[in-house]
Design an enzyme around this catalytic site. Structure first.
Site, PDB file in Angstrom:
ATOM      1  N   GLN A  38      -1.421   5.790 -13.314  1.00 12.94           N
ATOM      2  CA  GLN A  38      -2.697   6.320 -12.975  1.00 12.94           C
ATOM      3  C   GLN A  38      -3.653   6.429 -14.285  1.00 12.94           C
ATOM      4  O   GLN A  38      -3.203   7.076 -15.116  1.00 12.94           O
ATOM      5  CB  GLN A  38      -2.652   7.724 -12.451  1.00 12.94           C
ATOM      6  CG  GLN A  38      -4.056   8.201 -11.814  1.00 12.94           C
ATOM      7  CD  GLN A  38      -4.697   7.525 -10.638  1.00 12.94           C
ATOM      8  OE1 GLN A  38      -3.897   7.092  -9.791  1.00 12.94           O
ATOM      9  NE2 GLN A  38      -6.043   7.143 -10.879  1.00 12.94           N
TER      10      GLN A  38
ATOM     11  N   ASP B  11      -1.280  -2.886  -9.501  1.00 14.78           N
ATOM     12  CA  ASP B  11      -2.531  -2.619  -9.846  1.00 14.78           C
ATOM     13  C   ASP B  11      -3.270  -4.092 -10.226  1.00 14.78           C
ATOM     14  O   ASP B  11      -4.419  -4.277 -10.365  1.00 14.78           O
ATOM     15  CB  ASP B  11      -2.819  -1.825 -10.924  1.00 14.78           C
ATOM     16  CG  ASP B  11      -3.375  -0.567 -10.399  1.00 14.78           C
ATOM     17  OD1 ASP B  11      -3.963  -0.291  -9.423  1.00 14.78           O
ATOM     18  OD2 ASP B  11      -3.078   0.686 -11.204  1.00 14.78           O
TER      19      ASP B  11
ATOM     20  N   LYS C  23      -2.426   8.834  -2.876  1.00 16.49           N
ATOM     21  CA  LYS C  23      -1.621   7.310  -2.854  1.00 16.49           C
ATOM     22  C   LYS C  23      -0.121   7.672  -2.228  1.00 16.49           C
ATOM     23  O   LYS C  23       0.325   6.941  -1.442  1.00 16.49           O
ATOM     24  CB  LYS C  23      -1.596   6.643  -4.161  1.00 16.49           C
ATOM     25  CG  LYS C  23      -2.979   6.199  -4.575  1.00 16.49           C
ATOM     26  CD  LYS C  23      -2.847   5.956  -6.154  1.00 16.49           C
ATOM     27  CE  LYS C  23      -4.417   5.350  -6.225  1.00 16.49           C
ATOM     28  NZ  LYS C  23      -4.475   5.238  -7.846  1.00 16.49           N
TER      29      LYS C  23
END
Ligand code: NDP
Length: 289
Positions: A93, A116, A49
């Site tokens: 994460q 997200d 990422k």
């Protein structure tokens, strides 16, 4: 003939589009990624990422924290990132260590920086059809479906898996496109038969090659979200999806491979979300990407 949906190539196009959009901005969007602990798979995801973020011309802020950080310390970091004007997107994460309440952490992220799309505000927006920041994995899946199936309306869609990060938002997105949607899970009693009705089959289970070739309706579009590490006879590791690829490919109209399918698209959609969040926070028009 079955079409292979090349997520790697599609994602490269999306990232190039995002990079072009960023180069036309008079500011540099910033994406903060928070990793707690040293889980090998999570570390790889965070590294990929970060790399994609920098390649697209954004600032990447990585926060690698020790496994034993307290929930309070993590909440303080989130609060700091929420207030930091150079940070447009925040991603924590998952999974988090067991002593940290993941829901509390995700709910603490400013919804306008929630790249997200997991914050309840963004979940509500998604189901209400006013999504601004939608979860990256199902967004990537939708892009891939659109690539091979221009008209989703009226199609039977079956999603195997009901997680908050894949199955449920996937259902919202397919429903918004007027598919008839079923969500199956571990308590579904007639899974094979349900899958056999699917014009669009999404597998998001986390069980290697559980979905066999004869579960696939001939001509179906099959999107395999699963990423499973299996040990081969020679002792080497191999990544496989939730779908028995070879068998399913014999019946499907189009299918995603693992690796090289959904995974790269998830990262590309994350970059797009970061650019989107950056523009929305500044009341700028969202660029075409
Ligand atoms: P979760 O473990 O959160 O959810 C799995 C779902 O599968 C649950 O709803 C569970 O049902 C269901 N399930 C489990 N066993 C069965 C079974 N035998 N029959 C039917 N349903 C079953 O997983 P995630 O949604 O987070 O991830 C799913 C997979 O996708 C994983 O392999 C993960 O690594 C991968 N993934 C890939 C991403 C990418 O970018 N490519 C991103 C995110 C995930 P129940 O709710 O009843 O327990």
């Amino acid at each position: 003939m079955t079409r292979l949906i090349d997520g790697k190539a599609m994602a490269a196009n999306l990232r190039a589009g995002a990079a072009q959009a960023v180069s036309a901005l008079d500011f540099k969007p910033g994406l903060a990624v928070v990793l707690v602990g040293e889980d090998p798979a999570s570390s790889v995801y965070v590294r990929n990422k970060g790399k994609a973020t920098i390649e697209a011309g954004l600032n990447s802020f990585e926060h690698k924290l020790s496994e034993d950080i307290s929930e309070g310390e993590l909440l303080s970091l989130i609060d700091k990132l929420n207030k930091d004007d150079s940070v447009d997107g925040i991603l924590v994460q998952l999974p988090l260590p067991a002593h940290i309440d993941a829901e509390r952490i995700l709910n603490a992220i400013d919804p306008d920086k929630d790249v997200d799309g997991f914050h309840p505000t963004n979940v509500g927006r998604l189901w209400s059809g006013i999504a601004a920041l939608a979860p990256c994995t199902p967004t990537g899946c939708m892009r891939m479906i659109h690539g091979v199936l221009p008209k989703i309306s009226g199609k039977e869609a079956v999603i195997v898996g009901r997680s908050n990060i894949v199955g449920k938002p996937m259902a919202a997105m397919l429903l918004a496109q007027s598919a008839t949607v079923s969500i199956a899970h571990s308590q579904t009693t007639d899974l094979k038969e349900r899958c056999q009705t699917a014009d669009i089959l999404i597998a998001a289970v986390g069980r290697p090659e559980m979905i066999r070739g004869d579960w696939i309706k001939p001509g179906a579009v099959v999107i395999d979200v699963g990423i499973n590490r299996v040990i081969q006879d020679d002792g080497k590791n191999r990544l496989v999806g939730d779908v028995a690829f070879g068998e399913a490919a014999e019946r499907a109209r189009a299918i995603t491979p693992v690796p090289g399918g959904v995974g790269p698209m998830t990262i590309a959609c994350l970059i797009e979300n970061a650019v989107r969040a950056a523009c929305m926070r500044r009341s700028r028009p969202i660029p075409e990407m």
